[in-house]
Every structure is written in C-alpha cells, then in structure tokens.
Write an enzyme that holds these catalytic residues in place. Structure first.
Site, short mmCIF file in Angstrom:
data_model
loop_
_atom_site.label_atom_id
_atom_site.label_comp_id
_atom_site.label_asym_id
_atom_site.label_seq_id
_atom_site.Cartn_x
_atom_site.Cartn_y
_atom_site.Cartn_z
N ARG A 133 66.25 90.43 69.85
CA ARG A 133 65.30 90.88 70.69
C ARG A 133 64.44 92.10 69.81
NH1 ARG A 133 70.39 92.18 72.02
NH2 ARG A 133 71.11 94.26 72.24
N GLU A 200 69.63 93.92 78.39
CA GLU A 200 70.37 93.89 77.10
C GLU A 200 70.81 95.18 76.48
OE1 GLU A 200 69.54 90.27 74.68
OE2 GLU A 200 67.91 89.89 75.90
N HIS A 216 53.32 87.88 99.71
CA HIS A 216 53.51 86.91 100.59
C HIS A 216 55.00 86.91 101.17
CE1 HIS A 216 49.46 85.42 100.41
NE2 HIS A 216 49.54 85.63 99.33
N LYS A 295 78.52 82.34 75.20
CA LYS A 295 77.91 81.21 74.02
C LYS A 295 79.44 80.65 73.60
CE LYS A 295 73.69 82.99 72.87
NZ LYS A 295 72.68 83.53 71.59
C1 F6R Z 1 68.28 89.18 72.13
C2 F6R Z 1 69.53 88.31 72.51
C3 F6R Z 1 69.56 87.09 73.40
C4 F6R Z 1 69.15 85.77 72.39
C5 F6R Z 1 69.44 84.52 72.98
C6 F6R Z 1 68.89 83.35 72.22
O1 F6R Z 1 68.48 90.11 71.50
O2 F6R Z 1 70.54 88.40 71.80
O3 F6R Z 1 68.57 87.12 74.40
O4 F6R Z 1 67.70 85.97 71.95
O5 F6R Z 1 70.58 84.39 73.43
O6 F6R Z 1 69.31 83.27 71.05
P1 F6R Z 1 68.41 82.95 69.78
O7 F6R Z 1 67.26 83.92 69.84
O8 F6R Z 1 69.25 83.38 68.55
O9 F6R Z 1 68.00 81.74 69.89
#
Ligand code: F6R
Length: 299
Positions: A133, A200, A216, A295
């Site tokens: 971000r 975040e 609405h 993840k």
């Molecule tokens: C923002 C963040 C998450 C990642 C998202 C996708 O700082 O850590 O919103 O941006 O999980 O990951 P990337 O950006 O590496 O594709």
C-alpha cells in the site's frame, strides 16, 4: 512506513515506460493496441490502482471502459489487461492474468518481481516500499505511463505532493471516529482506498457508501459519523448528491482535486493519518497479521 508516505514524491515515475508493440507468449502473438475495454486486475494495495484508474478515466473521459478485476475468475472478452501485484505472487491476480492470456488478450504486468515477473509477458518493474500500500505512487504512475503509451491519454505529472499538517490532523479525527465514507461513483476508488488504509494501517473498520445509490437505501439507516468526499472536477450531479447528504445528516467534507497530484497528495495525508491513529492506539501500522495468516492458510 511514515517515511515512505512522507517521501512519496520520490517514487513517482516521471517518464515514459518501455513497452514493445507486440510480443509472443507460449507461441501466440499479442499486440499492445488500444482496446475499448481496459481490465485492471489486482487485489488490496495493488488493486487500488485499478480503482483509481476507473475514477480518473470517468472524470477525464479517457477513451476506454475501465473494468476492475478483483478475483481469480476472469470471463471477460476483447480488451487489454493490466495485472498489478506488488509482490507478483498474489494468486487471484496471477490466475486472472493467465485466464486473459488464454483468451488471447494481451496482458502487461506491473510488479516488483515474483511469479508475475517470470511469466514472460511485458513487465514494468517498480521500486519496493515498506508495504504494497505504501508503493502506490510507483504502481499508479507506472500504470498511467502505460496508458499514455497505448492510448495517448493525458494526465498531470506532479513533482511534489505537499504536506499539510492540518489536513492530516483533520483526517486523524475524522477517520479515528470510524465514519461511513460517502463518495459519488466518480470518487468511489478514492473512497475505498481511504477505507483500506484505515483497515490495514489503523486496524479500524470504517465503511463506504456510494452515491447516488446510497440515497435509495443507506440514507434511511445512517446513524454514525460521516466523512463526505467531493471534488471540483466531478459532474455537478455528483457534487449536488454529496452536498445534499451533508445538508441532511451533517458530516466532515473533504474536497479532493481528481488529478493525479490531487489524489496522491490527499492519499499521502490519509496514509500518514492512519499511521498516526495506529501509533496512538499502540498498534503496529506496518504489520498485517490476519492478511498474512490468510495467505498462509490458502491451499
Ligand atoms: C497492502 C497489502 C495488501 C496487498 C494484497 C495483494 O499493503 O499488504 O492489501 O496489497 O494482499 O498483494 P500484492 O499487492 O502483493 O499483490
């Protein structure tokens, strides 16, 4: 992280990106020519690039329909795709890009590396930051220069993003109250980015309501504080909707020029404000343990 936001201008890409006119991928020829539909795939801090391009293309009448893809699944046809992933390893983005390529659609990657950079498609590599971000200036301007090259679109190229302590303080107060962020369709991407930063960095959960649709339904249930977003650059109909919301319900109004410089300057303040809120709450703004854990748990 605060340093990243304070020095955002250093990461702006200020000159043309290098792209071929055509390329081969797995024995097939792809041409990078203007298409009526531009798909922008990406999630979270990278996905916001698509959201902001959709806002900008709406406000400035760019010659394509911007369609944001935030999923594994891509069923669109005919167009061009930008696949944006800071890490280059986000499974939804890579899967959507592969699906587009299978459909014969040219894809351009914007990333710092990872699997996306190894796919063998045209790739614009951007500098790293403390978190995806925080890398918005380089990812957004890389995407914009790509669009200038392919579509000839014009946009402002800011060289500074001036900091105003009073704006940051106002944002600390407003966002700290977990507001409903109210914005017109033409500023929807900007509003989502503000929410995401509060999520975040500050680990807060404000929500977003988009006008005119929210007139609405949501307006009848609205009860909490309101952060309203407007701009001198959006259609009069949208400005009126924002004004009427605040007339009826009151709220803090933030006026943001919908230029690249205006958007990034405002978002720099949002970044700094949400870091300040986190620090005041004794929270680490940089760490996102739930996102990381999710993840890890994915098959
Ligand atoms: C923002 C963040 C998450 C990642 C998202 C996708 O700082 O850590 O919103 O941006 O999980 O990951 P990337 O950006 O590496 O594709």
């Amino acid at each position: 992280m605060l340093d990243d936001y304070l020095n955002w201008e250093r990461y702006l890409i200020t000159s043309e990106v290098d792209l071929p006119e055509e390329y081969q991928y797995q024995g097939r020829l792809y041409r990078l020519a203007p298409a009526d539909r531009l798909y922008i795939a990406g999630m979270g801090g990278s996905g916001v690039v698509g959201d902001l391009i959709r806002d900008l293309s709406f406000v400035w009448g760019w010659p394509f329909e911007a369609v944001v893809v935030k999923d594994y699944f891509f069923r669109g046809g005919d167009g061009l795709m930008l696949a944006v992933s800071y890490s280059g390893n986000t499974v939804e983005t890579i899967t959507a890009a592969a699906a587009a390529l299978r459909r014969g659609m040219p894809v351009i990657a914007i990333t710092t590396g990872g699997k996306l950079a190894e796919m063998g498609i045209p790739t614009i590599k951007v500098p790293k930051a403390s978190a995806p971000r925080a890398a918005l200036p380089q990812m957004l301007t890389a995407a914009l220069w790509t669009l200038r090259k392919i579509y000839g679109v014009n946009f402002d190229t800011p060289s500074s993003l001036p900091y105003d302590e009073r704006l940051a303080d106002r944002l600390v107060k407003t966002l700290g109250a977990r507001p409903t962020i109210v914005a017109p369709v033409s500023m929807q991407g900007l509003a989502y980015r503000v929410k995401n930063e509060a999520n975040e960095n500050a680990k807060l959960d404000p929500s977003v309501e988009v006008l005119p649709e929210a007139h609405h339904n949501w307006i009848e249930g609205a009860s909490g504080p309101i952060m309203a977003m407007t701009s001198p650059d959006i259609p009069a109909e949208h400005r009126t909707r924002v004004r009427l919301t605040v007339d009826l319900l009151s709220g803090e109004v933030f006026e943001v020029p919908m230029t690249v410089g205006g958007i990034l300057t405002f978002l720099k303040h949002v970044g700094i404000a949400t870091v300040k809120i986190a620090l005041a709450r004794g929270i680490d703004p940089l760490k996102t343990p739930r996102i990381d854990e999710l993840k890890r748990r994915l098959p």
